[in-house]
Design a protein around this motif. Structure first.
Motif, PDB file in Angstrom:
ATOM      1  N   ALA A   1      -1.088   5.323  17.643  1.00  0.00           N
ATOM      2  CA  ALA A   1      -1.001   3.859  17.620  1.00  0.00           C
ATOM      3  C   ALA A   1      -0.242   3.325  16.412  1.00  0.00           C
ATOM      4  O   ALA A   1       0.435   2.298  16.501  1.00  0.00           O
ATOM      5  CB  ALA A   1      -2.405   3.260  17.657  1.00  0.00           C
ATOM      6  N   ILE A   2      -0.346   4.025  15.272  1.00  0.00           N
ATOM      7  CA  ILE A   2       0.237   3.465  14.046  1.00  0.00           C
ATOM      8  C   ILE A   2       1.433   4.242  13.517  1.00  0.00           C
ATOM      9  O   ILE A   2       2.076   3.805  12.549  1.00  0.00           O
ATOM     10  CB  ILE A   2      -0.824   3.336  12.928  1.00  0.00           C
ATOM     11  N   LYS A   3       1.777   5.360  14.122  1.00  0.00           N
ATOM     12  CA  LYS A   3       2.805   6.235  13.536  1.00  0.00           C
ATOM     13  C   LYS A   3       4.149   5.539  13.365  1.00  0.00           C
ATOM     14  O   LYS A   3       4.874   5.806  12.395  1.00  0.00           O
ATOM     15  CB  LYS A   3       2.970   7.501  14.384  1.00  0.00           C
ATOM     16  N   ASP A   4       4.497   4.676  14.295  1.00  0.00           N
ATOM     17  CA  ASP A   4       5.798   4.011  14.200  1.00  0.00           C
ATOM     18  C   ASP A   4       5.868   2.980  13.066  1.00  0.00           C
ATOM     19  O   ASP A   4       6.949   2.516  12.725  1.00  0.00           O
ATOM     20  CB  ASP A   4       6.159   3.348  15.526  1.00  0.00           C
ATOM     21  N   TYR A   5       4.709   2.636  12.518  1.00  0.00           N
ATOM     22  CA  TYR A   5       4.684   1.721  11.380  1.00  0.00           C
ATOM     23  C   TYR A   5       4.718   2.456  10.042  1.00  0.00           C
ATOM     24  O   TYR A   5       4.972   1.847   9.010  1.00  0.00           O
ATOM     25  CB  TYR A   5       3.416   0.849  11.424  1.00  0.00           C
ATOM     26  N   LEU A   6       4.419   3.743  10.066  1.00  0.00           N
ATOM     27  CA  LEU A   6       4.308   4.510   8.831  1.00  0.00           C
ATOM     28  C   LEU A   6       5.684   4.908   8.311  1.00  0.00           C
ATOM     29  O   LEU A   6       6.540   5.324   9.105  1.00  0.00           O
ATOM     30  CB  LEU A   6       3.462   5.768   9.057  1.00  0.00           C
ATOM     31  N   PRO A   7       5.924   4.842   7.000  1.00  0.00           N
ATOM     32  CA  PRO A   7       7.217   5.255   6.456  1.00  0.00           C
ATOM     33  C   PRO A   7       7.334   6.786   6.381  1.00  0.00           C
ATOM     34  O   PRO A   7       6.350   7.481   6.473  1.00  0.00           O
ATOM     35  CB  PRO A   7       7.215   4.633   5.050  1.00  0.00           C
TER      36      PRO A   7
ATOM     37  N   CYS B   1       4.258  -1.660   6.237  1.00  0.00           N
ATOM     38  CA  CYS B   1       4.233  -0.630   5.200  1.00  0.00           C
ATOM     39  C   CYS B   1       5.400  -0.761   4.223  1.00  0.00           C
ATOM     40  O   CYS B   1       6.426  -1.354   4.547  1.00  0.00           O
ATOM     41  CB  CYS B   1       4.240   0.747   5.853  1.00  0.00           C
ATOM     42  N   PRO B   2       5.254  -0.179   3.034  1.00  0.00           N
ATOM     43  CA  PRO B   2       6.323  -0.258   2.020  1.00  0.00           C
ATOM     44  C   PRO B   2       7.579   0.474   2.480  1.00  0.00           C
ATOM     45  O   PRO B   2       7.519   1.434   3.254  1.00  0.00           O
ATOM     46  CB  PRO B   2       5.706   0.445   0.805  1.00  0.00           C
ATOM     47  N   THR B   3       8.705   0.035   1.973  1.00  0.00           N
ATOM     48  CA  THR B   3       9.980   0.703   2.247  1.00  0.00           C
ATOM     49  C   THR B   3      10.578   1.275   0.965  1.00  0.00           C
ATOM     50  O   THR B   3      11.744   1.671   0.947  1.00  0.00           O
ATOM     51  CB  THR B   3      10.977  -0.286   2.885  1.00  0.00           C
ATOM     52  N   ASP B   4       9.770   1.331  -0.101  1.00  0.00           N
ATOM     53  CA  ASP B   4      10.267   1.814  -1.395  1.00  0.00           C
ATOM     54  C   ASP B   4       9.877   3.255  -1.670  1.00  0.00           C
ATOM     55  O   ASP B   4      10.023   3.754  -2.796  1.00  0.00           O
ATOM     56  CB  ASP B   4       9.746   0.918  -2.523  1.00  0.00           C
ATOM     57  N   GLY B   5       9.359   3.955  -0.646  1.00  0.00           N
ATOM     58  CA  GLY B   5       8.971   5.344  -0.815  1.00  0.00           C
ATOM     59  C   GLY B   5       7.521   5.559  -1.165  1.00  0.00           C
ATOM     60  O   GLY B   5       7.060   6.707  -1.222  1.00  0.00           O
TER      61      GLY B   5
ATOM     62  N   ASP C   1      13.553   4.404   8.599  1.00  0.00           N
ATOM     63  CA  ASP C   1      12.822   3.248   8.103  1.00  0.00           C
ATOM     64  C   ASP C   1      11.477   3.155   8.774  1.00  0.00           C
ATOM     65  O   ASP C   1      11.078   4.035   9.489  1.00  0.00           O
ATOM     66  CB  ASP C   1      13.632   1.954   8.291  1.00  0.00           C
ATOM     67  N   THR C   2      10.734   2.103   8.496  1.00  0.00           N
ATOM     68  CA  THR C   2       9.409   1.970   9.078  1.00  0.00           C
ATOM     69  C   THR C   2       9.508   1.461  10.497  1.00  0.00           C
ATOM     70  O   THR C   2      10.452   0.782  10.873  1.00  0.00           O
ATOM     71  CB  THR C   2       8.571   0.972   8.260  1.00  0.00           C
ATOM     72  N   GLY C   3       8.504   1.815  11.300  1.00  0.00           N
ATOM     73  CA  GLY C   3       8.452   1.279  12.646  1.00  0.00           C
ATOM     74  C   GLY C   3       8.202  -0.203  12.604  1.00  0.00           C
ATOM     75  O   GLY C   3       7.485  -0.699  11.752  1.00  0.00           O
ATOM     76  N   THR C   4       8.770  -0.915  13.512  1.00  0.00           N
ATOM     77  CA  THR C   4       8.630  -2.358  13.515  1.00  0.00           C
ATOM     78  C   THR C   4       8.243  -2.858  14.888  1.00  0.00           C
ATOM     79  O   THR C   4       8.568  -2.244  15.900  1.00  0.00           O
ATOM     80  CB  THR C   4       9.946  -3.049  13.096  1.00  0.00           C
ATOM     81  N   GLU C   5       7.538  -3.978  14.906  1.00  0.00           N
ATOM     82  CA  GLU C   5       7.298  -4.671  16.150  1.00  0.00           C
ATOM     83  C   GLU C   5       8.602  -5.336  16.582  1.00  0.00           C
ATOM     84  O   GLU C   5       9.522  -5.506  15.780  1.00  0.00           O
ATOM     85  CB  GLU C   5       6.214  -5.740  15.950  1.00  0.00           C
ATOM     86  N   PRO C   6       8.686  -5.754  17.857  1.00  0.00           N
ATOM     87  CA  PRO C   6       9.910  -6.433  18.293  1.00  0.00           C
ATOM     88  C   PRO C   6      10.270  -7.651  17.457  1.00  0.00           C
ATOM     89  O   PRO C   6      11.430  -8.001  17.332  1.00  0.00           O
ATOM     90  CB  PRO C   6       9.575  -6.829  19.739  1.00  0.00           C
ATOM     91  N   ASN C   7       9.275  -8.304  16.873  1.00  0.00           N
ATOM     92  CA  ASN C   7       9.581  -9.488  16.070  1.00  0.00           C
ATOM     93  C   ASN C   7       9.984  -9.143  14.638  1.00  0.00           C
ATOM     94  O   ASN C   7      10.170 -10.020  13.809  1.00  0.00           O
ATOM     95  CB  ASN C   7       8.396 -10.456  16.049  1.00  0.00           C
TER      96      ASN C   7
ATOM     97  N   ALA D   1     -10.694  -5.137  -3.323  1.00  0.00           N
ATOM     98  CA  ALA D   1     -10.609  -3.846  -4.002  1.00  0.00           C
ATOM     99  C   ALA D   1      -9.336  -3.090  -3.649  1.00  0.00           C
ATOM    100  O   ALA D   1      -8.725  -2.442  -4.508  1.00  0.00           O
ATOM    101  CB  ALA D   1     -11.835  -3.002  -3.669  1.00  0.00           C
ATOM    102  N   ASN D   2      -8.926  -3.160  -2.376  1.00  0.00           N
ATOM    103  CA  ASN D   2      -7.776  -2.383  -1.905  1.00  0.00           C
ATOM    104  C   ASN D   2      -7.093  -3.131  -0.758  1.00  0.00           C
ATOM    105  O   ASN D   2      -7.478  -2.958   0.395  1.00  0.00           O
ATOM    106  CB  ASN D   2      -8.219  -1.010  -1.380  1.00  0.00           C
ATOM    107  N   MET D   3      -6.133  -3.963  -1.066  1.00  0.00           N
ATOM    108  CA  MET D   3      -5.439  -4.667   0.005  1.00  0.00           C
ATOM    109  C   MET D   3      -4.648  -3.642   0.837  1.00  0.00           C
ATOM    110  O   MET D   3      -3.712  -3.015   0.333  1.00  0.00           O
ATOM    111  CB  MET D   3      -4.501  -5.723  -0.560  1.00  0.00           C
ATOM    112  N   PRO D   4      -5.028  -3.440   2.084  1.00  0.00           N
ATOM    113  CA  PRO D   4      -4.378  -2.401   2.884  1.00  0.00           C
ATOM    114  C   PRO D   4      -3.115  -2.915   3.578  1.00  0.00           C
ATOM    115  O   PRO D   4      -2.915  -4.124   3.728  1.00  0.00           O
ATOM    116  CB  PRO D   4      -5.446  -2.066   3.922  1.00  0.00           C
ATOM    117  N   HIS D   5      -2.294  -1.971   4.007  1.00  0.00           N
ATOM    118  CA  HIS D   5      -1.151  -2.307   4.860  1.00  0.00           C
ATOM    119  C   HIS D   5      -1.548  -2.257   6.331  1.00  0.00           C
ATOM    120  O   HIS D   5      -1.019  -3.009   7.153  1.00  0.00           O
ATOM    121  CB  HIS D   5      -0.002  -1.331   4.605  1.00  0.00           C
ATOM    122  N   ILE D   6      -2.481  -1.342   6.646  1.00  0.00           N
ATOM    123  CA  ILE D   6      -2.977  -1.189   8.020  1.00  0.00           C
ATOM    124  C   ILE D   6      -4.498  -1.027   7.967  1.00  0.00           C
ATOM    125  O   ILE D   6      -5.021  -0.308   7.107  1.00  0.00           O
ATOM    126  CB  ILE D   6      -2.352   0.038   8.721  1.00  0.00           C
ATOM    127  N   ILE D   7      -5.199  -1.695   8.880  1.00  0.00           N
ATOM    128  CA  ILE D   7      -6.644  -1.512   9.049  1.00  0.00           C
ATOM    129  C   ILE D   7      -6.876  -0.856  10.400  1.00  0.00           C
ATOM    130  O   ILE D   7      -6.360  -1.327  11.425  1.00  0.00           O
ATOM    131  CB  ILE D   7      -7.390  -2.858   8.980  1.00  0.00           C
TER     132      ILE D   7
END
Length: 360
Positions: free
Chosen positions: A354-360, A146-150, A135-141, A230-236
């Motif tokens: 920095a962001i790899k744990d959030y990426l699916p 990022c999407p979890t639908d592939g 699954d995607t990396g998550t913060e402790p909270n 124009a492009n709502m991002p998941h990560i900036i």
């Protein structure tokens, strides 16, 4: 004679009473001894215990620990549970375990997965224990941008000419390379484009929001809302402020405190308009050579950014800090201000870490 016989009979009855009393006492002593023996036998195994420890749990215990928990314990730790164990699971690892899973790996596990290890572990990256996580990396909270639908996680690179890369693809190529070779689902979004057509044979998404010469407040005023529309991002991934502090003809030129305040305002805007987006904020890269004068100004500005980020985190905003400054490799600036390819590769590696744990 009759009186004598009566006295004799009375004496015999008394003797018999004494004998009966003594026999009763002896029987009680025997019963007490038997009871003590049963207690001793019960205490050294209602469980099967071959360790010589103090054991009062009723479990199968062959480890040599002090065990008072009631679980099946074969680990060799001091277990009451010795490890922190509040789950009622079968625990044979020696880890801190509070999740309710079957856990036998030796890691600190608090997630609720089946972890044994080589597990399906729930965050999407290749973990150091040899498992493939799903699954995607998550913060402790529990935050997961990022999407979890592939589908791809949309990353928006924000900045100035260093983000643009002036035709090189900047750090964006190395970030994309790291993501693809590690099987991450990631694309880059933005209204500007630049960079190679492909990276290692994989089509490269050239999009970004880096504009040469721009200041922090300029990007806020002219690009922030249109970029999100124009492009709502998941990560900036955002590195801004280099032009503010090194262009001394700018009214705020060299003023690290004022630039940090503008950065804080921009972060507030982004987290308000895109509350489900992770905003990764960078310490800006160093300067040397003909831009050596700017190095102390950059250092001063960078020293103020961590407090800005900490303030946002304390307010519950999804913001993280990325250090592109401290370990920036020597001789990796092409003109004293803009990175060479080696510098861009370093930046791409730092962004990815920095962001790899959030990426699916």
């Amino acid at each position: 004679m009759e009186c004598f016989s009566q006295k004799r009979r009375e004496k015999n009855r008394m003797a018999m009473k004494h004998i009966l009393i003594l026999m009763l006492i002896a029987a009680l002593i025997v019963l007490q001894a038997c009871g003590d023996g049963e207690n001793t036998s019960s205490n050294s195994g209602s469980d099967s215990d071959s360790d010589g420890d103090a054991d009062s749990d009723g479990d199968s215990d062959s480890d040599g620990d002090s065990d008072t928990d009631g679980d099946s314990d074969t680990d060799g730790d001091s277990d009451s549970d010795g490890d922190s164990d509040s789950d009622g699971d079968s625990d044979s690892d020696g880890d801190s375990d509070s999740d309710g899973d079957s856990d036998s790996d030796g890691d600190s596990d608090s997630d609720g997965d089946s972890d044994s290890d080589g597990d399906s572990d729930s965050d999407g990256d290749s973990d150091s224990d040899g498992d493939t996580e799903t699954d995607t990396g998550t913060e402790p909270n529990g935050f997961s941008p990022c999407p979890t639908d592939g589908s791809d996680c949309k990353v928006m690179p924000v900045g100035d000419s260093i983000t643009d890369g002036m035709g090189t693809g900047s750090y964006r190529t190395q970030l994309f390379r790291n993501a693809t070779k590690n099987g991450k689902k990631m694309t880059l979004v933005g209204r500007a484009t630049g960079g190679p057509n492909d990276v290692d044979g994989v089509p490269f998404p050239k999009n970004h929001e880096g504009y040469p010469g721009w200041f922090v407040d300029q990007w806020h005023a002219d690009a922030a809302q249109p970029a999100l529309n124009a492009n709502m991002p998941h990560i900036i991934t955002m590195m801004l402020g280099t032009n503010d502090v090194h262009q001394l003809d700018n009214p705020r030129g060299g003023d690290g405190a004022a630039t940090a305040a503008e950065l804080s305002s921009l972060i507030d805007f982004l987290t308000e308009k895109a509350p489900d987006t992770l905003v990764a904020v960078a310490l800006i890269t160093p300067a040397n050579g003909r831009y050596e004068y700017a190095q102390p100004l950059i250092a001063d500005y960078n020293s103020k950014i961590p407090a800005v980020v900490d303030e946002k985190i304390a307010a519950g905003k999804h913001v993280i800090l990325v250090d592109l400054y401290t370990d920036f490799p020597p001789n990796s600036l092409s003109d004293g201000l803009h990175p060479s390819q080696a510098g861009y590769d370093f930046m791409g590696d730092q962004w990815y870490d920095a962001i790899k744990d959030y990426l699916p």
